[in-house]
Design a protein around this motif. Structure first.
Motif, PDB file in Angstrom:
ATOM      1  N   PRO A 129     -25.685   1.584 -97.243  1.00 38.65           N
ATOM      2  CA  PRO A 129     -24.473   2.138 -97.886  1.00 38.65           C
ATOM      3  C   PRO A 129     -23.304   2.300 -96.928  1.00 38.65           C
ATOM      4  O   PRO A 129     -22.160   2.021 -97.292  1.00 38.65           O
ATOM      5  CB  PRO A 129     -24.949   3.497 -98.433  1.00 38.65           C
ATOM      6  CG  PRO A 129     -26.196   3.816 -97.661  1.00 38.65           C
ATOM      7  CD  PRO A 129     -26.826   2.510 -97.329  1.00 38.65           C
ATOM      8  N   SER A 130     -23.558   2.744 -95.694  1.00 40.02           N
ATOM      9  CA  SER A 130     -22.451   2.934 -94.753  1.00 40.02           C
ATOM     10  C   SER A 130     -21.799   1.604 -94.388  1.00 40.02           C
ATOM     11  O   SER A 130     -20.571   1.483 -94.376  1.00 40.02           O
ATOM     12  CB  SER A 130     -22.956   3.640 -93.485  1.00 40.02           C
ATOM     13  OG  SER A 130     -23.475   4.916 -93.791  1.00 40.02           O
ATOM     14  N   ALA A 131     -22.627   0.587 -94.093  1.00 40.18           N
ATOM     15  CA  ALA A 131     -22.088  -0.727 -93.756  1.00 40.18           C
ATOM     16  C   ALA A 131     -21.356  -1.341 -94.938  1.00 40.18           C
ATOM     17  O   ALA A 131     -20.277  -1.935 -94.782  1.00 40.18           O
ATOM     18  CB  ALA A 131     -23.213  -1.651 -93.282  1.00 40.18           C
ATOM     19  N   ILE A 132     -21.924  -1.205 -96.133  1.00 38.43           N
ATOM     20  CA  ILE A 132     -21.277  -1.752 -97.326  1.00 38.43           C
ATOM     21  C   ILE A 132     -19.944  -1.062 -97.573  1.00 38.43           C
ATOM     22  O   ILE A 132     -18.932  -1.700 -97.889  1.00 38.43           O
ATOM     23  CB  ILE A 132     -22.198  -1.597 -98.553  1.00 38.43           C
ATOM     24  CG1 ILE A 132     -23.440  -2.495 -98.408  1.00 38.43           C
ATOM     25  CG2 ILE A 132     -21.447  -1.930 -99.823  1.00 38.43           C
ATOM     26  CD1 ILE A 132     -23.144  -3.961 -98.464  1.00 38.43           C
ATOM     27  N   ARG A 133     -19.920   0.267 -97.420  1.00 37.04           N
ATOM     28  CA  ARG A 133     -18.681   1.009 -97.662  1.00 37.04           C
ATOM     29  C   ARG A 133     -17.602   0.613 -96.665  1.00 37.04           C
ATOM     30  O   ARG A 133     -16.448   0.385 -97.035  1.00 37.04           O
ATOM     31  CB  ARG A 133     -18.964   2.517 -97.585  1.00 37.04           C
ATOM     32  CG  ARG A 133     -17.799   3.387 -98.034  1.00 37.04           C
ATOM     33  CD  ARG A 133     -18.149   4.858 -97.964  1.00 37.04           C
ATOM     34  NE  ARG A 133     -19.236   5.198 -98.866  1.00 37.04           N
ATOM     35  CZ  ARG A 133     -20.471   5.494 -98.486  1.00 37.04           C
ATOM     36  NH1 ARG A 133     -20.784   5.493 -97.192  1.00 37.04           N
ATOM     37  NH2 ARG A 133     -21.394   5.810 -99.363  1.00 37.04           N
ATOM     38  N   TYR A 134     -17.969   0.524 -95.383  1.00 40.02           N
ATOM     39  CA  TYR A 134     -17.000   0.134 -94.356  1.00 40.02           C
ATOM     40  C   TYR A 134     -16.490  -1.281 -94.597  1.00 40.02           C
ATOM     41  O   TYR A 134     -15.280  -1.540 -94.569  1.00 40.02           O
ATOM     42  CB  TYR A 134     -17.649   0.229 -92.976  1.00 40.02           C
ATOM     43  CG  TYR A 134     -16.808  -0.356 -91.861  1.00 40.02           C
ATOM     44  CD1 TYR A 134     -15.750   0.360 -91.307  1.00 40.02           C
ATOM     45  CD2 TYR A 134     -17.071  -1.640 -91.373  1.00 40.02           C
ATOM     46  CE1 TYR A 134     -14.988  -0.178 -90.290  1.00 40.02           C
ATOM     47  CE2 TYR A 134     -16.308  -2.178 -90.357  1.00 40.02           C
ATOM     48  CZ  TYR A 134     -15.273  -1.446 -89.822  1.00 40.02           C
ATOM     49  OH  TYR A 134     -14.503  -1.995 -88.827  1.00 40.02           O
ATOM     50  N   LEU A 135     -17.407  -2.216 -94.860  1.00 41.56           N
ATOM     51  CA  LEU A 135     -17.020  -3.601 -95.073  1.00 41.56           C
ATOM     52  C   LEU A 135     -16.190  -3.749 -96.341  1.00 41.56           C
ATOM     53  O   LEU A 135     -15.241  -4.548 -96.380  1.00 41.56           O
ATOM     54  CB  LEU A 135     -18.274  -4.474 -95.152  1.00 41.56           C
ATOM     55  CG  LEU A 135     -18.076  -5.982 -95.058  1.00 41.56           C
ATOM     56  CD1 LEU A 135     -17.433  -6.357 -93.732  1.00 41.56           C
ATOM     57  CD2 LEU A 135     -19.412  -6.702 -95.220  1.00 41.56           C
ATOM     58  N   ASP A 136     -16.498  -2.966 -97.368  1.00 42.39           N
ATOM     59  CA  ASP A 136     -15.754  -3.047 -98.620  1.00 42.39           C
ATOM     60  C   ASP A 136     -14.300  -2.614 -98.406  1.00 42.39           C
ATOM     61  O   ASP A 136     -13.373  -3.257 -98.915  1.00 42.39           O
ATOM     62  CB  ASP A 136     -16.426  -2.165 -99.675  1.00 42.39           C
ATOM     63  CG  ASP A 136     -15.862  -2.398-101.059  1.00 42.39           C
ATOM     64  OD1 ASP A 136     -16.068  -3.492-101.611  1.00 42.39           O
ATOM     65  OD2 ASP A 136     -15.209  -1.481-101.604  1.00 42.39           O
ATOM     66  N   VAL A 137     -14.093  -1.538 -97.651  1.00 43.77           N
ATOM     67  CA  VAL A 137     -12.733  -1.063 -97.390  1.00 43.77           C
ATOM     68  C   VAL A 137     -11.955  -2.078 -96.561  1.00 43.77           C
ATOM     69  O   VAL A 137     -10.805  -2.423 -96.883  1.00 43.77           O
ATOM     70  CB  VAL A 137     -12.780   0.303 -96.666  1.00 43.77           C
ATOM     71  CG1 VAL A 137     -11.386   0.699 -96.179  1.00 43.77           C
ATOM     72  CG2 VAL A 137     -13.320   1.373 -97.607  1.00 43.77           C
TER      73      VAL A 137
END
Length: 332
Positions: free
Chosen positions: A74-82
């Motif tokens: 979730p943290s990597a996905i959230r950072y990459l999504d932003v």
């Protein structure tokens, strides 16, 4: 005796085929999301000229999103999504992460075969080097590129935004409603701000309230100027007042703040450039040396200090990047 379908030459050809397909798809997506928008003033205006509906415009302009709650990272996905949203990419972070993982696996299997070093990959240190090399090409370099494109696009958005507020203020004072004034801004300004505001209009035409559409804009861009604009419009819709006067004052504040930001950037430019070089150069140097002369590292993998040295270097690199980002991150 190897079965026919497990023949090493056959496996090599399959890996090369998959790598070419993935590289072709990645090249197409990169061209579409980076160079494609530069050749048109506004994708939304072109679609309107073709008679597209609001639903079709939203589908075309809005980037694919990822349900973070259902993802494994979730943290990597959230950072990459932003960062991908700020860079202007239209594919989802989940798909981008899948592409990077596939490229990393392909390079990890393909490079030892093409480089003729499969016989040297017999220890944990050698496997670690291959993993680091593949992750550097498949993950680190794309993330560095996305961060660079996001920073460049955000700078362009911040540069365009005061002019957009001036056009919006003139439209409101001329008697346009807020949607008409936004239409005027979209038709007068180029990308990337034109497409972002065009998506706001498309969401409003599709039934979103103005406040919700602007909040979505703030979530996509995440700059202080856009956040102040969204807050100002949201307060005006609840309390009333002259929106043109509010936005005129906001434009002056943003210009004064931009002048201060430019001064701070000039003073901190040396530190930021040093931080960027010290972040990217170790990765680029390792990839270049390992791809051209892998024996430089593989001849030393059996040394008892090799693994502790690699782990120590990785720890110091991460610690240095974190400290440098703290030092050069100046809030204005």
């Amino acid at each position: 005796m190897w079965p026919s379908y497990l023949d090493p030459e056959y496996v090599l050809y399959c890996i090369i085929f998959l790598a070419v397909v993935l590289l072709a798809e990645g090249g197409f997506l990169w061209w579409r999301d980076t160079h494609g928008p530069r050749k048109r003033v506004s994708k939304r205006m072109e679609m309107l000229e073709r008679g597209a509906t609001s639903e079709e415009i939203i589908t075309a302009l809005r980037r694919q999103t990822t349900d973070v709650s259902k993802s494994l990272l979730p943290s990597a996905i959230r950072y990459l999504d932003v960062r991908m949203s700020q860079a202007g990419f239209r594919i989802s972070a989940q798909r981008m992460l899948s592409i990077m993982a596939s490229v990393t696996l392909l390079i990890g299997f393909l490079f030892p075969l093409l480089g003729g070093i499969t016989g040297q990959i017999q220890s944990a240190g050698a496997v670690l080097l291959i993993v680091l090399f593949a992750a550097g090409i498949g993950i680190a370099l794309p993330v560095l590129s996305i961060n660079y494109m996001a920073a460049r696009r955000l700078k362009l958005l911040e540069k365009q935004f005061p002019t957009a507020l001036d056009v919006l203020v003139r439209g409101l004072r001329a008697g346009y409603p807020i949607t008409g004034a936004l239409e005027l801004v979209v038709s007068e300004l180029p990308d990337p701000l034109s497409s972002e505001l065009g998506l706001v209009l498309a969401e409003m035409n599709y039934g979103y309230p103005l406040r919700d559409a602007l909040v979505n804009l703030s979530d996509r861009v995440q700059t202080q100027d856009i956040n102040m604009f969204v807050v100002s419009v949201s307060i005006q819709t609840e309390t009333g007042g002259s929106l043109s006067d509010i936005l005129d004052g906001l434009a002056r504040v943003i210009r004064d703040r931009a002048a201060m930001v430019l001064k701070v950037r000039a003073l901190a430019s040396e530190g930021k450039m040093t931080g960027a070089l010290l972040t990217a150069m170790p990765i680029i140097t390792f990839i270049g040396v390992f791809s051209s002369k892998p024996e430089f590292y593989l001849d030393n993998v059996d040394d008892p200090w090799f693994m502790p040295g690699v782990i120590g270097v990785m720890f110091m690199y991460v610690l240095g990047v974190v400290i440098m980002r703290k030092l050069i991150s100046i809030k204005v």
